[in-house]
Design a protein around this motif. Structure first.
Motif, short mmCIF file in Angstrom:
data_model
loop_
_atom_site.label_atom_id
_atom_site.label_comp_id
_atom_site.label_asym_id
_atom_site.label_seq_id
_atom_site.Cartn_x
_atom_site.Cartn_y
_atom_site.Cartn_z
N LEU A 1 0.85 -1.19 0.00
CA LEU A 1 0.00 0.00 0.00
C LEU A 1 0.88 1.24 0.00
CD1 LEU A 1 -2.77 -0.96 2.59
CD2 LEU A 1 -2.86 -1.09 0.09
N VAL A 2 0.48 2.21 -0.80
CA VAL A 2 1.23 3.46 -0.86
C VAL A 2 0.52 4.48 0.01
CG1 VAL A 2 2.38 5.06 -2.39
CG2 VAL A 2 1.56 2.90 -3.27
N LEU A 3 1.30 5.21 0.75
CA LEU A 3 0.73 6.18 1.67
C LEU A 3 1.21 7.56 1.22
CD1 LEU A 3 -0.71 6.28 4.45
CD2 LEU A 3 1.53 6.09 5.50
N SER A 4 0.27 8.43 0.95
CA SER A 4 0.70 9.77 0.55
C SER A 4 -0.40 10.76 0.83
CB SER A 4 1.06 9.79 -0.94
OG SER A 4 1.60 11.04 -1.28
N THR A 5 -0.03 12.05 0.84
CA THR A 5 -1.04 13.05 1.16
C THR A 5 -1.98 13.30 0.00
OG1 THR A 5 0.65 14.67 0.63
CG2 THR A 5 0.18 14.31 2.94
N GLU A 6 -1.49 13.15 -1.21
CA GLU A 6 -2.43 13.30 -2.31
C GLU A 6 -2.03 12.35 -3.44
OE1 GLU A 6 -0.65 15.13 -4.96
OE2 GLU A 6 0.95 15.09 -3.49
N PHE A 7 -3.01 12.00 -4.21
CA PHE A 7 -2.75 11.12 -5.33
C PHE A 7 -3.27 11.74 -6.61
CE2 PHE A 7 -2.22 8.09 -1.92
CZ PHE A 7 -1.15 7.36 -2.38
N SER A 8 -2.39 12.29 -7.36
CA SER A 8 -2.79 12.77 -8.68
C SER A 8 -2.86 11.54 -9.59
CB SER A 8 -1.74 13.75 -9.21
OG SER A 8 -0.48 13.10 -9.26
N ASP A 9 -3.47 11.71 -10.74
CA ASP A 9 -3.53 10.61 -11.69
C ASP A 9 -2.13 10.11 -12.02
OD1 ASP A 9 -6.16 10.96 -11.66
OD2 ASP A 9 -6.38 11.61 -13.74
N GLU A 10 -1.26 11.10 -12.17
CA GLU A 10 0.11 10.78 -12.56
C GLU A 10 0.78 9.92 -11.50
OE1 GLU A 10 2.25 14.38 -13.02
OE2 GLU A 10 4.16 13.37 -13.36
#
Lengths: 121, 749
Positions: free
Chosen positions: A80-89
């Motif tokens: 699982l990837v954890l990040s504050t935002e997920f753009s399409d890119e």
């Protein structure tokens, strides 16, 4: 034996928060503070699930996932990837690298647990 | 858990402080024209981390602001907005507000007013022009404003609020959905056909089946029609379609949640048994309702499944594809064309050169305890070597033990050492502000910022440094006209340097301004009653007066130097660190402030010397050479002063016994002269009886119990348990008068 989760995040507070949240829900948690260290820990602890931040020094989350997936033993390990935002890119990039799913920061403990159980019961 | 959370939160704020320092450093570099991608990425990362944690701890205002700031940084990082001077200035302003936000979040106080800054940031984003449509960041409504009780940010997406009961296009047709509380909801039928590739990347459809079963589902049918012959079967592929039934009491959302991590091009049908079938095509680009989701696999040919349902079907095409109202289009689950041609933007995500060192956090008091213990170990080692004959020492391998002890000591020392850069990093920014306030142009030159200093020292020199620099700009550097008239470049220069010299770190702030106006300083000192009108006073002593308590030459209190902190406080701060402040000024050429600070705080390489039955420790760092004087080599030049002739040079000689008023001490004929180097008086010879040996000693403070004694830096316990006093050479040999106490305050273990 409860499931073992490796968390990789360069922020100490985020690592501790992940650990506290997951441990409270019965998971065992190991941590690493960057991608390089994370890859080493993968081999050492062979976790049931890898949760990784993206933006990290030395080796970022994408590179870590690629490196992990290139190891036959870890081809089926959920990531699982954890990040504050997920753009399409960013999602495309994570998917191509071989991530299973993503979690948006900030996370709520219960929802983190739900997400984790969904790939690692 | 709350204690634990408090602790984690404490660490988060420490990280914020580090992040702010990195951001400030990076932004300063950008302001000076370093717009390399590494620098920008470093700033981005710092702000990004602050944002990440602020959400986790429910600091909504900080989260909201850092998010908007990050948006701009992201565009700059991607090169879509040029890092122009104007943009950088706005970001420096945003940095200030961000700092205030962090402070407010930490103190639980009212967040700063940031509306104006947000407008400026938005203006930068808008200036990017219409070409920016691709980035949803710009136009997207602020998702961060609505923190719920858990500090969890619901992510705005059309699909988020999907609710069959409120979904109007459907509601008009469907009686069941129109009635708010159906008494006996019909049971659910769920069809689930994982796409090919669903097993890749750790996907496991069986987990979904199991989760549904826990909710009461029963598998009623499995369509194995797509299963190929054994020869063609790919064990990592999925070929089945399950049909499950669930009780009608289960909430649809709960069912949908089970499919969060299922590859999005899978077949998923969820339907009330007697009503409608909904094919939900999970669209990966839409943020999931729970803030998590799964990545669709790379495109593969779809399994040959019969997807056409017999009943009316509703297809939801969420946010990214159809931002307004989901169109009721019948469509087979398509694989979203993956941009296989897209280059992997690896480099973009790489980290910048502005890095925060990876570290663990240890309470400083623990390090100090360790340092103390190492000190004890050193003393025990000394005792052993005193008590054992050289042969015995070899036999018990004492030399090896000593070597290891030494290594441990070096390591422990290095644990506390940090590059002085940390203290220097806020200077460029401050200078820019000062330039703006005073209208004076000032250039900064920095040397030796990687010099390592004890952490305790770094923390405490920030304020003195700030004040010295403010002082230099305010009083030292002239206006551009004045400078041009004096034949100097219009821009003033401040040199900031750090270097290690022996056991001391020398930090200098040098300006090329007008220098100290000694006439005015003297007049002021007389006026303030600090000196008497007829006092004979040297130029150096006059310069030193600006550090006298209560002295200020500023005719009008400016808001720069005149902040209620005089140079006297600067000096006492430096001295409290065991350091010394010196001022050298040349009229018309500039002023240099020199701080000499202790390098390490507890252990000293010393030379043990003897005077009668007393032993003293001379810091080895000060020792240049020892001389056994020939008769006549030491000559009296007056009843109270002597010199030694050394290779054609004459150096002053001091008798240590006399300096300490040891009346009973008789100077032996064969006294030695130790040539020491001092900051205060250059090279000086110290006359002692004999040299015992060379030894590491642990500095113990005298000042916990005694007043500072000029010339003594502390005491130590020698191997035999006796006490030796440690000499502070600089203070001991300093010309009398003018200067103050030079005790090695704060150097004690």
């Amino acid at each position: 034996m409860s499931k073992l989760i490796l968390t990789v995040d360069d922020s100490a507070s985020m690592r501790m928060l992940l650990k506290a949240s997951l441990a409270a829900q019965g998971f065992r948690v190991e941590a690493a503070d960057d991608g390089e260290h994370g890859l080493e820990r993968m081999h050492e602890v062979k976790p049931d699930l890898l949760i990784t931040d993206i933006n990290m020094p030395k080796m970022d989350g994408f590179e870590l996932i690629e490196a992990v997936r290139s190891v036959p033993e870890f081809r089926g390990t959920p990531i699982l990837v954890l990040s504050t935002e997920f753009s399409d890119e960013k999602k495309t990039r994570a998917r191509e690298a071989g991530a299973t799913g993503w979690i948006t920061k900030p996370f709520e403990a219960a929802k983190l647990g739900a997400a984790v159980r969904r790939v690692c019961p | 858990m709350s204690d634990e959370l408090d602790e984690i939160q404490g660490i988060f704020f420490e990280e914020c402080a580090e992040g702010l320092a990195v951001a400030e450093q990076g932004l300063s570099a950008m302001a000076e024209g370093d717009v390399s991608s590494e620098t920008i990425a470093g700033v981005f990362r710092a702000v990004h981390s602050i944002k990440g944690g602020s959400g986790a701890f429910g600091h909504a205002a900080l989260l909201a602001f850092s998010h908007r700031f990050e948006n701009v940084l992201d565009e700059v990082r991607a090169g879509r907005i040029p890092a122009s001077g104007e943009v950088t200035q706005t970001m420096l302003g945003a940095f200030d507000i961000l700092s205030d936000h962090v402070t407010a979040a930490q103190g639980g106080t009212e967040p700063p007013a940031d509306a104006v800054m947000l407008e400026q940031l938005d203006a930068i984003l808008e200036s990017k022009g219409a070409a920016s449509q691709a980035s949803p960041v710009v136009a997207a409504p602020e998702p961060v404003a609505e923190l719920d009780d858990f500090g969890f940010t619901p992510v705005a997406a059309v699909i988020d609020d999907f609710d069959p009961f409120g979904f109007e296009p459907v509601a008009v047709e469907l009686d069941d959905f129109a009635s708010p509380e159906p008494a006996e909801p019909a049971g659910w039928t769920v069809r689930f056909g994982p796409s090919r590739g669903a097993l890749a990347n750790g996907g496991e459809p069986m987990l979904v089946i199991r989760e549904l079963e826990e909710m009461g589902a029963a598998v009623t049918a499995v369509d194995t029609g797509a299963l190929p012959g054994l020869r063609d079967l790919d064990p990592e592929d999925s070929y089945f379609v399950w049909t499950l039934t669930l009780p009608g009491s289960v909430a649809e959302q709960d069912i949908r949640d089970c499919f969060d991590f299922v590859a999005p091009d899978s077949l998923i049908e969820i339907a009330r048994a007697a009503a409608v079938v909904m094919v939900v095509v999970e669209e990966p680009a839409a943020e999931d309702f729970d803030g998590f989701g799964v990545f669709e696999p790379l495109p593969v040919s779809l399994p040959d499944l019969d997807l056409a349902p017999a009943e009316p079907m509703l297809t939801l095409v969420p946010a990214a594809a159809a931002p307004a109202v989901p169109a009721p289009v019948v469509q087979a689950a398509p694989a979203k064309a993956a941009p296989a041609q897209a280059e992997k933007p690896k480099a973009e995500a790489r980290q910048g050169s502005v890095e925060v060192a990876q570290s663990i956090r240890v309470d400083l008091s623990k390090l100090d305890q360790l340092l103390n213990l190492v000190g004890e170990l050193v003393i025990r080692g000394s005792i052993l070597s005193d008590r054992l004959s050289p042969a015995d020492q070899e036999r018990v391998e004492l030399p090896e033990l000593s070597r290891l002890t030494r290594q441990i000591q070096d390591n422990v020392m290095s644990l506390r050492a940090q590059p002085i850069k940390q203290a220097f990093s806020r200077v460029p920014r401050m200078l820019r502000d000062l330039s703006a306030e005073t209208g004076k142009k000032v250039v900064l030159e920095t040397i030796g910022e990687m010099t390592e200093v004890d952490k305790g020292v770094i923390e405490k020199i920030g304020d003195p440094l700030t004040h010295m620099i403010r002082n230099a700009v305010d009083h030292g550097i002239e206006s551009a006209e004045e400078r041009l008239a004096a034949g100097k470049p219009a821009e003033g220069t401040i040199h900031l340097s750090a270097e290690q010299k022996g056991a001391r770190i020398i930090v200098r702030v040098r300006d090329d301004g007008r220098g100290i106006n000694r006439e005015r300083v003297r007049a002021k000192a007389i006026e303030r009653g600090i000196i008497s009108a007829d006092a004979p006073i040297s130029d150096e002593e006059i310069d030193g007066l600006i550090c006298a308590p209560g002295f200020s030459t500023a005719e009008t209190i400016s808001n720069i130097s005149g902040r209620g902190v005089g140079m006297d406080v600067v000096r006492s701060n430096v001295e409290a660190l065991g350091g010394r402040l010196e001022i050298n000024s040349v009229p018309g050429e500039g002023t240099t402030f020199t701080m000499a600070l202790p390098l390490t705080l507890a252990i000293l390489d010393g030379m043990i010397v003897r005077l009668g039955d007393q032993r003293f420790v001379l810091p080895l760092a000060n020792v240049i050479e020892t001389v056994q004087p020939e008769p006549g080599q030491v000559q009296a030049t007056s009843p109270s002063s002597e010199v030694i002739e050394l290779r054609g040079q004459y150096l002053p000689v001091r008798r240590v016994g006399e300096l300490f008023g040891m009346r009973s001490h008789r100077v032996p004929e064969d006294s030695l002269v130790i040539i020491v180097e001092s900051e205060t008086a250059g090279n000086v010879g110290l006359m002692v009886d004999t040299i015992d040996n060379r030894r590491e000693v642990v500095i113990k403070s005298l000042e916990d119990n005694l007043h500072p004694i000029r010339g003594l830096g502390g005491a130590t316990i020698l191997g035999d348990g006796s006490i030796a006093l440690i000499l502070d050479i600089d203070a001991l040999v300093a010309p009398t008068g003018g200067s103050s106490k030079y005790a090695l305050k704060g150097m004690a273990a």
